[in-house]
Motif scaffolding. Structure first.
Motif, PDB file in Angstrom:
ATOM      1  N   ASN A  65       3.925  -2.710  -2.398  1.00  0.00           N
ATOM      2  CA  ASN A  65       2.542  -3.007  -2.002  1.00  0.00           C
ATOM      3  C   ASN A  65       2.135  -4.465  -2.182  1.00  0.00           C
ATOM      4  O   ASN A  65       0.954  -4.774  -2.217  1.00  0.00           O
ATOM      5  N   TYR A 124     -11.905   8.059   1.527  1.00  0.00           N
ATOM      6  CA  TYR A 124     -11.043   7.803   2.680  1.00  0.00           C
ATOM      7  C   TYR A 124     -10.003   8.914   2.836  1.00  0.00           C
ATOM      8  O   TYR A 124      -9.723   9.654   1.889  1.00  0.00           O
ATOM      9  N   GLN A 126      -6.188  10.516   3.024  1.00  0.00           N
ATOM     10  CA  GLN A 126      -5.166  10.364   1.994  1.00  0.00           C
ATOM     11  C   GLN A 126      -4.349   9.084   2.147  1.00  0.00           C
ATOM     12  O   GLN A 126      -4.110   8.363   1.179  1.00  0.00           O
ATOM     13  N   ASP A 127      -3.895   8.770   3.378  1.00  0.00           N
ATOM     14  CA  ASP A 127      -3.041   7.590   3.553  1.00  0.00           C
ATOM     15  C   ASP A 127      -3.810   6.306   3.255  1.00  0.00           C
ATOM     16  O   ASP A 127      -3.292   5.394   2.601  1.00  0.00           O
ATOM     17  N   GLN A 128      -5.068   6.231   3.702  1.00  0.00           N
ATOM     18  CA  GLN A 128      -5.877   5.050   3.432  1.00  0.00           C
ATOM     19  C   GLN A 128      -6.246   4.972   1.950  1.00  0.00           C
ATOM     20  O   GLN A 128      -6.313   3.878   1.375  1.00  0.00           O
ATOM     21  N   ARG A 129      -6.469   6.131   1.343  1.00  0.00           N
ATOM     22  CA  ARG A 129      -6.788   6.168  -0.082  1.00  0.00           C
ATOM     23  C   ARG A 129      -5.654   5.573  -0.907  1.00  0.00           C
ATOM     24  O   ARG A 129      -5.869   4.737  -1.792  1.00  0.00           O
ATOM     25  N   THR A 130      -4.429   5.991  -0.602  1.00  0.00           N
ATOM     26  CA  THR A 130      -3.268   5.487  -1.332  1.00  0.00           C
ATOM     27  C   THR A 130      -3.076   3.998  -1.101  1.00  0.00           C
ATOM     28  O   THR A 130      -2.771   3.238  -2.026  1.00  0.00           O
ATOM     29  N   HIS A 131      -3.270   3.564   0.144  1.00  0.00           N
ATOM     30  CA  HIS A 131      -3.099   2.152   0.482  1.00  0.00           C
ATOM     31  C   HIS A 131      -4.108   1.283  -0.269  1.00  0.00           C
ATOM     32  O   HIS A 131      -3.736   0.256  -0.856  1.00  0.00           O
ATOM     33  N   SER A 134      -3.299   1.297  -4.131  1.00  0.00           N
ATOM     34  CA  SER A 134      -2.058   0.588  -4.431  1.00  0.00           C
ATOM     35  C   SER A 134      -2.209  -0.911  -4.227  1.00  0.00           C
ATOM     36  O   SER A 134      -1.726  -1.714  -5.044  1.00  0.00           O
TER      37      SER A 134
END
Length: 329
Positions: A65, A124, A126-131, A134
């Protein structure tokens, strides 16, 4: 930003104010003394905060990241802010000048910024939340060494001057700074032994590594409440009243001007919206509580430093809400 988000954000920040108030109350009751707090400062500065940084940074994926553009935005804003503040404070006494430098550019990204990011990320997919989470964690892990190098320079250079001797002294202090050691260890853990930062007996690293991680978590977790109690203990309301003009300028510079500069640089170099949010929230966080024990150890005006921390922390909910509203448009 609807009312529910506002209430949740205030609830996230409430423990900060509660522990600061408790520290003030313990002082009034005589349950904490100057001698005791000096020892606690040493504990927080040399043990608690470094281990807390090791665990927090070690639990993020630094390699996957890393974003050079977000680093450029935050580093650029940080050092521009540092240089401008240095040039604007040449009339101040060295101990005061060091506190102003730290108060203006050093943010509390771990204890304030991170909860805000996690709260925002939950809204957000899930994918945006993780991004988002991170990006913020990795950015925090890389910027904390910068914050601490700048902090040591900020406290020492006003006394020693921008000379070869002064720079050598500052570099020596930076190299032996325990917070920098904690950040470096956290990055190494993230790259080579991430299991050490996760207290999970079922992890592939095995129960022995998990036991070490649990110990590190327990020690690191002491840093947050102790640092807040010490801020409350040193909160000098008389100093805050006498220095209200100075505190007002520092608070505005830290919570408004510095993140505005980060936002402008980020937009200019084309940061994606989520990474821009991570960068701005990091730089919009109030002055780091770690500045208070560092000010005492490096013989700066630690009471003024505590007043700056309290002033920026008290005003941070409104300024963070403002920035989140701007960034979420």
């Amino acid at each position: 930003m609807d009312l529910a988000h506002l209430v949740t954000l205030l609830c996230v920040l409430a423990p900060v104010f509660a522990l600061i108030a408790l520290g003030r109350g313990l002082k009034r009751l005589g349950l904490l003394t100057d001698a005791g707090t000096r020892d606690l400062h040493q504990l927080v500065y040399w043990i608690g905060l470094p281990i807390q940084l090791l665990v927090q940074i070690g639990s993020s994926d630094v390699r996957a990241n890393m974003d050079l553009k977000s680093l450029a935005a935050t580093l650029g804003a940080y050092w521009i802010g540092f240089i401008v503040t240095w040039l604007c404070t040449f009339r101040l006494e060295p101990d005061t000048r060091g506190c102003v430098l730290n108060g203006t550019v050093r943010g509390n990204g771990a204890f304030i910024g991170l909860p805000v990011i996690l709260l925002l990320a939950a809204t957000y997919p899930q994918d945006q939340r993780t991004h988002l989470a991170s990006c913020y964690l990795v950015l925090l892990g890389v910027m904390v060494p910068c914050f601490n190098v700048g902090a040591v320079l900020g406290f020492l250079l006003p006394r020693h001057g921008v000379t070869a001797s002064g720079m050598r002294h500052a570099m020596f202090e930076s190299a032996t700074n325990p917070l920098l050691a904690g950040c470096a260890a956290g990055i190494l853990v993230s790259l080579f032994c991430p299991g050490l930062a996760h207290a999970d007996p079922a992890s592939p690293s095995g129960p022995a590594v998990s036991a070490i991680s649990t110990i590190l978590h327990m020690i690191g977790d002491l840093a947050v409440p102790l640092a807040l109690l010490l801020v409350g203990y040193q909160m000098d309301t008389g100093l805050m009243r006498r220095s209200w003009r100075l505190l007002s300028w520092i608070t505005a510079a830290k919570l408004l001007a510095l993140p505005a500069m980060t936002w402008a640089i980020g937009r200019l170099i084309g940061l994606d919206p989520l990474t821009l949010i991570a960068a701005v929230v990091l730089m919009a966080s109030p002055t780091a509580m770690a500045s208070v024990p560092m000010a005492r150890v490096l013989k700066a005006d630690d009471r003024l430093m505590a007043a700056i921390v309290v002033s920026t922390t008290v005003c941070a909910p409104l300024s963070l809400l403002l920035w989140l509203a701007i960034l979420s448009r």
